[in-house]
Each structure stands twice: as C-alpha cells, then as structure tokens.
Design a protein around this motif. Structure first.
Motif, PDB file in Angstrom:
ATOM      1  N   ARG A 118      46.170  35.542  40.681  1.00 46.81           N
ATOM      2  CA  ARG A 118      46.567  36.063  41.936  1.00 46.81           C
ATOM      3  C   ARG A 118      47.523  35.141  42.526  1.00 46.81           C
ATOM      4  O   ARG A 118      47.236  33.940  42.432  1.00 46.81           O
ATOM      5  N   CYS A 178      37.101  36.925  35.440  1.00 44.93           N
ATOM      6  CA  CYS A 178      36.210  37.555  36.417  1.00 44.93           C
ATOM      7  C   CYS A 178      34.900  37.126  36.693  1.00 44.93           C
ATOM      8  O   CYS A 178      34.146  36.704  37.335  1.00 44.93           O
ATOM      9  N   GLN A 203      42.749  37.075  36.230  1.00 45.58           N
ATOM     10  CA  GLN A 203      42.278  38.690  36.339  1.00 45.58           C
ATOM     11  C   GLN A 203      43.187  39.242  35.290  1.00 45.58           C
ATOM     12  O   GLN A 203      44.184  38.636  34.733  1.00 45.58           O
ATOM     13  N   ARG A 252      41.374  47.436  32.786  1.00 45.73           N
ATOM     14  CA  ARG A 252      41.866  46.434  33.798  1.00 45.73           C
ATOM     15  C   ARG A 252      40.660  45.980  34.814  1.00 45.73           C
ATOM     16  O   ARG A 252      39.847  46.712  35.162  1.00 45.73           O
ATOM     17  N   LEU A 285      39.993  43.510  37.830  1.00 45.96           N
ATOM     18  CA  LEU A 285      40.446  42.648  38.876  1.00 45.96           C
ATOM     19  C   LEU A 285      39.420  41.884  39.869  1.00 45.96           C
ATOM     20  O   LEU A 285      38.254  42.330  39.820  1.00 45.96           O
TER      21      LEU A 285
END
Length: 117
Positions: free
Chosen positions: A46, A91, A101, A110, A112
C-alpha cells in the motif's frame, strides 16, 4: 537497570535483522517486502505503508542498515522470494503482518490488508 538491559538487547537483536514484537520491520525486512512488491506480480505494498513504518523512527527505514540486503535477497532468490515474502510479510505474515497484500492479479482470491504498525 533492567529496562536499559532490555533496550540494549532489543538494539542488538534488531542489528541482526530480528524484529522485536511491536517494533515494526527491520530495514532488511522492509527492503525485502518492498522489492517483492515490485518483482512479484501477485503482491503489492500500500502507498501509505512506508509512512506508517517511518512514523516514530529517528531514521527513515530506507537509510537503515540491512535495507539493501533485503532488496538483493529477492533478486538472489527469484524462484522462492515471492512465496516467502507473502508468508513472512503478507496479511497473516509470520514476521510482520500487513507489509504486503495481494494485487489485482489475484482476482477473486485477492486478500487486502493494512500495516498497523
């Protein structure tokens, strides 16, 4: 006296790349995760993660001892680095949770998450 001894131990362990619970990633761990996010199509970091990692640090994580070792680790282990990075920094990472992630390449599977520091 005990507090100064514990602080000295934490500094010594961090110098060997061992993360202390709640202390955030070591420069080597962060370098590894960052390089993996650029080299592994299924992983991403991120955009706010580096600022979170740097908050409370006296020196930016990229300036720390071992940062480049983390970068090179990924390049030196191309066959295993992506899976290892996910297992260590994903994660539910075993070392530092949430540095990485899944990217959109993972589709419906996926995952996140967000680094909490």
């Amino acid at each position: 006296m005990m507090r100064s001894w514990l602080l000295a131990l934490a500094v010594a362990l961090a110098g060997y790349g061992v993360a202390i619970a709640g202390s955030g990633p070591t420069p080597k761990q962060f370098g590894f995760a960052l390089q993996a996010s650029g080299s592994c199509s299924a992983l991403q970091m991120r955009v706010d993660t580096e600022n979170k990692v740097n908050s409370g640090r006296s020196l930016p994580i990229r300036d720390g001892d071992g940062y480049q070792d983390g970068l090179f680790y990924v390049m030196d282990h191309p066959d295993t680095a992506c899976q290892e990075a996910w297992e260590r920094f994903g994660c539910s990472g075993s070392e530092v949770k949430g540095l990485l992630q899944h990217s959109s390449k993972m589709g419906a599977s996926r995952r996140l998450c967000e680094y909490q520091g």
